[in-house]
Design a protein around this motif. Structure first.
Motif, PDB file in Angstrom:
ATOM      1  N   LEU A 179     -30.578  16.559  53.322  1.00 39.21           N
ATOM      2  CA  LEU A 179     -31.105  17.416  52.278  1.00 39.21           C
ATOM      3  C   LEU A 179     -30.651  18.849  52.534  1.00 39.21           C
ATOM      4  CD1 LEU A 179     -34.760  16.036  51.951  1.00 39.21           C
ATOM      5  CD2 LEU A 179     -32.727  15.390  50.626  1.00 39.21           C
ATOM      6  N   VAL A 180     -30.791  19.691  51.519  1.00 39.23           N
ATOM      7  CA  VAL A 180     -30.291  21.070  51.605  1.00 39.23           C
ATOM      8  C   VAL A 180     -31.457  22.041  51.406  1.00 39.23           C
ATOM      9  CG1 VAL A 180     -27.998  20.406  50.831  1.00 39.23           C
ATOM     10  CG2 VAL A 180     -29.718  21.094  49.149  1.00 39.23           C
ATOM     11  N   ALA A 181     -31.147  23.327  51.458  1.00 43.01           N
ATOM     12  CA  ALA A 181     -32.188  24.360  51.346  1.00 43.01           C
ATOM     13  C   ALA A 181     -32.944  24.260  50.030  1.00 43.01           C
ATOM     14  CB  ALA A 181     -31.557  25.740  51.485  1.00 43.01           C
ATOM     15  N   GLU A 182     -32.228  23.926  48.949  1.00 41.14           N
ATOM     16  CA  GLU A 182     -32.905  23.807  47.658  1.00 41.14           C
ATOM     17  C   GLU A 182     -34.033  22.789  47.702  1.00 41.14           C
ATOM     18  OE1 GLU A 182     -28.805  25.346  46.464  1.00 41.14           O
ATOM     19  OE2 GLU A 182     -29.728  24.212  48.091  1.00 41.14           O
ATOM     20  N   ASP A 183     -33.850  21.717  48.480  1.00 40.22           N
ATOM     21  CA  ASP A 183     -34.894  20.717  48.636  1.00 40.22           C
ATOM     22  C   ASP A 183     -35.975  21.184  49.611  1.00 40.22           C
ATOM     23  OD1 ASP A 183     -33.553  18.318  47.210  1.00 40.22           O
ATOM     24  OD2 ASP A 183     -32.036  18.886  48.699  1.00 40.22           O
ATOM     25  N   LEU A 184     -35.542  21.525  50.817  1.00 42.10           N
ATOM     26  CA  LEU A 184     -36.478  21.749  51.914  1.00 42.10           C
ATOM     27  C   LEU A 184     -37.284  23.034  51.776  1.00 42.10           C
ATOM     28  CD1 LEU A 184     -34.093  20.617  54.787  1.00 42.10           C
ATOM     29  CD2 LEU A 184     -36.025  19.331  53.840  1.00 42.10           C
TER      30      LEU A 184
END
Length: 544
Positions: free
Chosen positions: A192-197
């Motif tokens: 996952l990436v920053a947009e998710d986390l």
């Protein structure tokens, strides 16, 4: 940019009778300019547009929705909520049933039969896209909390659905996937990436905490890793068959990763708008065997076989291509149906595909140019499948129009039309956007229920927010559509429901410039008589 809030914020209310606030009018560039004033009314601080207004919220104040409180309602009375173009937003009154219905020629008469029930309602909601989450994060923590409460808490709309993209969509600030390492068929580099986390997941979890019920979260991919396409370096697919299993495993890894972060899903579609904006290059003929032979087995094996699988996820005009019950030997003399050509082989002709899918996902964008017979035919041919509208927005001409009552009316009219033709719910697109209608990586800007002005730490609740609330707030999941008929509604549109708690709910919309009286008589000879003024929407509730 503020980070997503981690603790609830105590709510403060303004005194409506004593405050005048400096007004920030949005300029064409989206930059606030000073010089005007607005005052509170009906718990709403008004930001006027051309013909109507949005309600302004900030870190210390936001209007809420007065609860129906039906448990204290006497048997001879009903609650009545009204929103109109000039004055009210969900204004609540309590009124008496009439002993007799009037017989004036200017009255529109409806008959309600609460014993005659139709499809179950799954709910209403909106999308937590990257853009929506980033705009929310641009507010202070207290303003973030009030925004989320407006959508999900008992003080607000009580949305029961959230759609969130699998990786980037057009409403992102960059293109990305979760594994762009060529040849990584075991997906060891999936992450996952920053947009998710940092953004979407914290907001999804907070929404669930605020909700009085269970929020149903569903997803769809907009794009695929370049290295699994037949032609690399292209925007569109198709996916190479040698990577069909990898793509199925990619879905599993996504659900596992979100589950590890405390977010569980209710459903999915295999692709967003597969015939237009697809990144997988699917057709009904290629998607069905992939879902049957790869995706569903992978989900079952990983413990995600319970997820609701929906097909199409595209405009109504394309529905026949994905669901129409036409056998392969009837291809000659194909006829047009609702403006669309019927496909000779479709998703639900595949019996296995029909057995493993739960419903049909539809977008609202072309509803005005094709008729509702398409939805009726789907229900006729596949009565066991639900129909869920999964995306809607406005933006033609000018992306963001502050206070657009027309757009709110357009939403409500479409919702009534869809629900009276077997729709089970309606999910809006971005929950929140900026004054330009973005950000959008493709440069396609649109309107939203909430417009975030981070410069002043404010957000503006558009008329479409309140139009949606007339349904979402009062028609909980599990309700059933009830029979509401009229011989001459005089242009008034309506739909009715019976909740699991035995509450009758009626929504009426008057888009005309005429004031009307509406009388609704049920089988118990209870007469609801209400003034339905021009350009108004109403929700009526009473204990059955």
């Amino acid at each position: 940019m503020s980070m997503p809030l981690s603790t609830p914020v105590t709510r403060k209310r303004m005194l409506r009778s004593t405050h005048v606030f400096s007004h920030r009018q949005l300029s064409p560039s989206g930059i606030p300019s000073a010089g005007l004033t607005f005052t509170t009314a009906d718990d709403c601080v008004r930001l006027w547009g051309d013909v109507s207004y949005a309600c302004v919220c900030n870190a210390t104040y936001c209007d809420d929705i007065t609860p129906a409180e039906l448990e204290s309602l006497p048997s001879g009375q009903f609650r009545h909520y009204t929103s109109d173009i000039r004055h009210y937003r969900l204004w609540r009154t309590t009124e008496d049933f009439k002993a007799e219905a009037n017989n004036e020629t200017s009255t529109a008469y409806f008959t309600l039969d609460l014993s005659k029930l139709y499809q179950e309602i799954l709910g209403f909601g909106g999308a937590m896209t990257d853009s929506a989450a980033l705009n929310i994060a641009n507010l202070s923590a207290p303003a973030q909390e009030l925004l989320l409460r407006s959508f999900f808490s008992s003080e607000g709309q009580e949305f029961s659905f959230i759609r969130t993209p699998m990786a980037a969509s057009d409403f992102s600030v960059r293109h990305y996937v979760y594994d762009d390492v060529a040849g990584d068929v075991t997906l060891q580099n999936f992450s996952l990436v920053a947009e998710d986390l940092q953004f979407k997941i914290p907001y999804l979890k907070r929404a669930q905490e605020l909700s009085p019920g269970k929020i149903k979260i569903f997803t769809a991919p907009w794009n695929v890793p370049d290295w699994i396409k037949v032609k690399r370096g292209t925007t569109l697919g198709p996916i190479s068959e040698e990577f069909y299993q990898v793509w199925a495993d990619y879905f599993v890894r996504f659900f596992e990763a979100y589950s590890e972060e405390g977010v569980d899903f209710w459903g999915l579609t295999p692709e967003n708008e597969p015939q237009f904006l697809n990144r997988g290059g699917w057709t009904p003929e290629t998607m069905a065997p992939w879902v049957v032979n790869y995706l569903k087995p992978a989900l079952d094996k990983a413990g995600f076989g319970h997820l609701k699988l929906m097909i199409c996820d595209d405009q109504r005009t394309n529905v026949p291509n994905w669901s129409e019950n036409v056998s392969e030997d009837k291809t000659e003399g194909r006829r047009n149906f609702g403006g669309s050509r019927r496909a000779p082989i479709t998703m639900w002709i595949n019996e296995q595909m029909r057995n493993i899918s739960s419903g049909l996902a539809v977008h609202f964008y072309m509803d005005s140019v094709n008729n509702t017979d398409i939805l009726d035919r789907v229900h006729q041919d596949f009565p066991e499948k639900f129909i869920l509208y999964t995306e809607a927005c406005n933006g033609t001409g000018k992306p963001v129009v502050i206070g657009s009552w027309d757009r709110g009316e357009g939403y409500s009219s479409d919702i009534i039309q869809v629900l009276t033709h077997w729709g089970s719910g309606w999910v809006d697109w971005n929950l929140a956007l900026n004054p330009d209608g973005g950000p959008n990586i493709e440069g396609i800007f649109v309107d939203a229920q909430v417009i975030v002005n981070s410069t002043s730490d404010e957000f503006y609740k558009q008329p479409i927010f309140y139009h949606l609330a007339h349904f979402a707030k009062f028609v909980p999941s599990g309700s059933r559509r009830a029979d509401l008929t009229t011989e001459d509604g005089k242009g008034v549109e309506g739909v009715a429901f019976l909740t699991q708690d035995g509450v009758a709910v009626i929504v009426l919309l008057n888009r005309s410039d005429s004031n009307l009286t509406v009388v609704i008589t049920d089988k118990e000879q209870r007469n609801v008589e209400v003034l339905v003024e021009k350009r108004t929407i109403h929700t009526i509730l009473y204990n059955n």
